[in-house]
Write a protein that holds these residues in place. Structure first.
Motif, mmCIF file in Angstrom:
data_model
loop_
_atom_site.group_PDB
_atom_site.id
_atom_site.type_symbol
_atom_site.label_atom_id
_atom_site.label_comp_id
_atom_site.label_asym_id
_atom_site.label_seq_id
_atom_site.Cartn_x
_atom_site.Cartn_y
_atom_site.Cartn_z
ATOM 1 N N ALA A 134 0.892 -1.149 -0.026
ATOM 2 C CA ALA A 134 0.028 0.140 -0.091
ATOM 3 C C ALA A 134 0.839 1.078 -0.020
ATOM 4 N N ALA A 135 0.254 2.311 -0.738
ATOM 5 C CA ALA A 135 0.998 3.466 -0.653
ATOM 6 C C ALA A 135 0.063 4.716 -0.694
ATOM 7 N N THR A 136 0.380 5.446 0.258
ATOM 8 C CA THR A 136 -0.734 6.733 0.361
ATOM 9 C C THR A 136 0.109 8.060 0.228
ATOM 10 N N HIS A 137 -0.447 8.804 -0.306
ATOM 11 C CA HIS A 137 0.429 10.223 -0.624
ATOM 12 C C HIS A 137 -0.573 11.455 -0.142
ATOM 13 N N PHE A 138 -0.297 12.153 0.716
ATOM 14 C CA PHE A 138 -1.154 13.283 1.197
ATOM 15 C C PHE A 138 -0.610 14.592 0.481
ATOM 16 N N TYR A 139 -1.299 15.392 0.157
ATOM 17 C CA TYR A 139 -0.616 16.349 -0.550
ATOM 18 C C TYR A 139 -1.731 17.854 -0.736
ATOM 19 N N SER A 140 -1.263 18.855 -0.854
ATOM 20 C CA SER A 140 -2.152 19.919 -1.054
ATOM 21 C C SER A 140 -1.902 21.093 -2.041
ATOM 22 N N THR A 141 -0.433 20.973 -2.417
ATOM 23 C CA THR A 141 0.141 21.963 -3.147
ATOM 24 C C THR A 141 0.509 21.597 -4.637
ATOM 25 N N ARG A 142 0.787 22.592 -5.636
ATOM 26 C CA ARG A 142 0.902 22.191 -6.642
ATOM 27 C C ARG A 142 2.490 21.827 -7.124
ATOM 28 N N PHE A 143 3.096 21.814 -5.849
ATOM 29 C CA PHE A 143 4.537 21.358 -6.013
ATOM 30 C C PHE A 143 4.671 19.686 -6.035
ATOM 31 N N ALA A 144 3.524 19.243 -5.396
ATOM 32 C CA ALA A 144 3.757 17.693 -5.318
ATOM 33 C C ALA A 144 3.327 17.004 -6.438
ATOM 34 N N GLY A 145 4.184 15.954 -6.752
ATOM 35 C CA GLY A 145 3.587 15.008 -8.012
ATOM 36 C C GLY A 145 2.795 13.855 -7.598
ATOM 37 N N LEU A 146 1.903 13.558 -8.136
ATOM 38 C CA LEU A 146 1.057 12.208 -7.831
ATOM 39 C C LEU A 146 1.605 11.071 -7.919
ATOM 40 N N ILE A 147 1.442 10.127 -6.903
ATOM 41 C CA ILE A 147 2.041 8.627 -7.205
ATOM 42 C C ILE A 147 1.193 7.863 -8.256
ATOM 43 N N ARG A 148 1.827 6.854 -8.484
ATOM 44 C CA ARG A 148 1.270 5.839 -9.756
ATOM 45 C C ARG A 148 1.806 4.494 -9.163
ATOM 46 N N PRO A 149 1.097 3.607 -9.651
ATOM 47 C CA PRO A 149 1.656 2.192 -9.666
ATOM 48 C C PRO A 149 2.816 1.738 -10.553
ATOM 49 N N GLY A 150 3.902 0.956 -10.265
ATOM 50 C CA GLY A 150 4.779 0.578 -11.418
ATOM 51 C C GLY A 150 4.184 -0.963 -11.562
ATOM 52 N N PRO A 151 4.909 -1.459 -12.979
ATOM 53 C CA PRO A 151 4.643 -2.529 -13.171
ATOM 54 C C PRO A 151 4.592 -3.792 -12.258
ATOM 55 N N GLY A 152 3.407 -4.565 -12.125
ATOM 56 C CA GLY A 152 3.254 -5.477 -11.284
ATOM 57 C C GLY A 152 2.570 -5.237 -9.908
ATOM 58 N N ASN A 153 2.409 -4.208 -9.408
ATOM 59 C CA ASN A 153 1.994 -3.661 -8.291
ATOM 60 C C ASN A 153 0.300 -3.683 -8.469
ATOM 61 N N GLU A 154 -0.113 -4.324 -7.438
ATOM 62 C CA GLU A 154 -1.469 -4.911 -7.189
ATOM 63 C C GLU A 154 -2.064 -4.282 -6.078
ATOM 64 N N GLY A 155 -1.220 -3.554 -5.314
ATOM 65 C CA GLY A 155 -1.646 -2.866 -4.066
ATOM 66 C C GLY A 155 -2.415 -1.701 -4.098
ATOM 67 N N LEU A 156 -2.703 -1.071 -3.141
ATOM 68 C CA LEU A 156 -3.556 0.157 -2.902
ATOM 69 C C LEU A 156 -2.767 1.271 -3.242
ATOM 70 N N VAL A 157 -2.671 2.097 -4.196
ATOM 71 C CA VAL A 157 -1.908 3.419 -4.403
ATOM 72 C C VAL A 157 -2.822 4.393 -4.493
ATOM 73 N N GLU A 158 -2.848 5.521 -3.575
ATOM 74 C CA GLU A 158 -3.724 6.524 -3.437
ATOM 75 C C GLU A 158 -2.945 7.789 -3.243
ATOM 76 N N ASN A 159 -3.653 8.803 -3.911
ATOM 77 C CA ASN A 159 -3.302 10.378 -3.705
ATOM 78 C C ASN A 159 -4.562 10.885 -2.988
#
Length: 229
Positions: A134-159
């Motif tokens: 699982a990967a969780t990304h908390f953000y609020s500014t435009r500086f942040a880059g959104l996370i995304r799953p890589g090849p083979g990742n079947e877990g929870l990936v959330e922004n």
């Protein structure tokens, strides 16, 4: 504290202690945090991650903090000395979020799983590798880059966009938002080491679940099927 297991005993009225097996509690996770970019690059003092790590330690967690440039050393140490029974949790702010992902990539190369990566305002994050549950990304500014799953990742990936969720966060800078107590509460909750209450009597975990309902789950790239011959 409510333990995350339930015991049911079925049998005669006189139940001895042997009627119920002793539950196996999950070992405490190894929590490793990476601060953002600071000068000098070997420092992390005063960072939001240091504050989070101090709070985790005060609650009895096994937690360590590093500057972002130390990620190769941390990855090597975990690769050579990882305790197979203890889950690994990685934390990171800004450039430290990128460092946490780099560590997970190195661990994935040798088959070591990562239970969770929790990030705040991730800077230029690479895809989340397949060994991360699982990967969780908390953000609020435009500086942040959104996370995304890589090849083979079947877990929870959330922004999770915190704008409109935490008072005054819309006007807070990249660094200032990470210093907010409510943001740090969410990170600590996602690290999975507590379930305490705030002054209003609402659990931090409940707040986190409410935010996660509005989270943006990172889209997955699907490989199109091969054309039929």
């Amino acid at each position: 504290m409510i333990l995350p297991w339930t015991i049911l005993c079925v049998g005669t009225v006189n139940l001895s202690a042997r009627s119920c097996p002793t539950p196996r509690l999950e070992p405490k996770p190894i929590i490793l945090g990476f601060a953002g970019w600071t000068l000098p690059l070997t420092s992390y003092h005063g960072s939001a991650v240091e504050q989070i790590i101090d709070r985790l330690r005060a609650e009895g967690a096994s937690a360590e903090i590093y500057p972002p440039n130390d990620w190769p050393t941390v990855a090597e140490r975990l690769t050579n000395h990882a305790d197979a029974d203890r889950p690994i949790v990685l934390l990171g702010f800004s450039m430290g979020a990128a460092a946490a992902i780099h560590v997970a990539q190195k661990l994935g190369a040798v088959g070591i799983p990562v239970r969770n990566i929790v990030m705040v305002e991730a800077w230029n994050p690479e895809p989340i590798p397949a060994n991360v549950a699982a990967a969780t990304h908390f953000y609020s500014t435009r500086f942040a880059g959104l996370i995304r799953p890589g090849p083979g990742n079947e877990g929870l990936v959330e922004n999770i966009d915190l704008n409109g969720q935490i008072p005054e966060i819309e006007t807070a800078s990249h660094v200032a938002m990470s210093q907010m107590a409510l943001v740090q509460d969410l990170v600590i909750d996602k690290a999975g080491v507590r379930d305490d209450k705030d002054q209003a009597g609402t659990t931090v975990a409940a707040k986190s679940r409410s935010l996660c309902r509005d989270a943006t789950v990172a889209p997955r790239r699907r490989t199109p099927p091969a054309p039929k011959r």
